[in-house]
Design an enzyme around this catalytic site. Sequence first.
Site, PDB file in Angstrom:
ATOM      1  N   HIS A 170     -14.972 -26.969  -2.271  1.00  0.00           N
ATOM      2  CA  HIS A 170     -13.518 -26.811  -2.216  1.00  0.00           C
ATOM      3  C   HIS A 170     -12.909 -28.041  -1.540  1.00  0.00           C
ATOM      4  O   HIS A 170     -13.498 -28.595  -0.597  1.00  0.00           O
ATOM      5  CB  HIS A 170     -13.125 -25.588  -1.380  1.00  0.00           C
ATOM      6  CG  HIS A 170     -13.060 -24.305  -2.146  1.00  0.00           C
ATOM      7  ND1 HIS A 170     -13.239 -23.077  -1.549  1.00  0.00           N
ATOM      8  CD2 HIS A 170     -12.812 -24.041  -3.450  1.00  0.00           C
ATOM      9  CE1 HIS A 170     -13.119 -22.119  -2.448  1.00  0.00           C
ATOM     10  NE2 HIS A 170     -12.856 -22.686  -3.610  1.00  0.00           N
ATOM     11  N   CYS A 264      -9.775 -21.734   5.480  1.00  0.00           N
ATOM     12  CA  CYS A 264     -10.138 -20.717   4.484  1.00  0.00           C
ATOM     13  C   CYS A 264      -9.448 -19.389   4.776  1.00  0.00           C
ATOM     14  O   CYS A 264      -9.103 -18.649   3.858  1.00  0.00           O
ATOM     15  CB  CYS A 264     -11.640 -20.502   4.460  1.00  0.00           C
ATOM     16  SG  CYS A 264     -12.554 -21.749   3.534  1.00  0.00           S
TER      17      CYS A 264
END
Length: 283
Positions: A170, A264
């Site tokens: 990511h 996150c």
Amino acid sequence: MDRSGIRHTGRRHLVMCPPEYYEITGDNPWTPPDAKTDRAAAMEEWERLRGIYLDLGHRVHVIEPHPELTQMTFAANGALAIDGKAFVARPHSQERAGEGPAHAEWFRRRGYDVKVSRARSEGEGDFLVTERFVLAGTGFRTDQPAHFEAQEFLSRPVLSLQLVHEKFYHLDTAVCVLDERTIAYYPGAFSPGSRRLLERVFPDAVIATDDDADELGLNAVSDGKNVVLHSSARHLADALAERGYHPIGIDMPQLQMGGGGPKCCTMGLYGEPPKTIDTAGSQ
């Protein structure tokens, strides 16, 4: 400035989801072979993170967890929300597929214009907002056609970046937006062309070391002054302090074993959210 000496910036709207049903799934290279889920410990970590945001004066909105969605506490992966528009994720894994509809419904109830990505995409996991661009990652979890979808829907220029290191699947594991014009990033996560692009566009960036990156140090949240990051990313914390930022360390071992960190667990609402967002599920 409060008693801790922290200079407050403007209040931000942040979205979090409690790890009520959290499970470590082993779906990423950050998970050790013997990892065991301790949901109570994960909840304590999450509450500490939320408490930091509240102490900094930010508004935290809570999205309801779902029993079958064990990774939903990683709220950043759910959408990219700018100026009353929410570009909702289409996760890469079947286990997380239900997160897209859950986030879409949450945003619709709060007056957002919602578009669900047609291509695979994972919200702020792979889309990060700066003053000039939306930085967009591809290579593992988000497909490049989603970058064009986001650009059309949000009317923001999107800068595509190729991720090539499987540990940094990511964008938010390899880049932290520090303020509107400054980022920190780990060059080793990117293709040669993307590294050159970052060097050109952000010549004053903070460069993370291998150790910083291996501690998920860039999975951090900045309000332009205060930067919340894993306590173990000591080199990065020192580099940020030298540049005038205020690093705030936090230990999140349970959530880190699941591949997560402060970023996150935190979705930002950028620009001007609908007025209804102020009164719906916030603290």
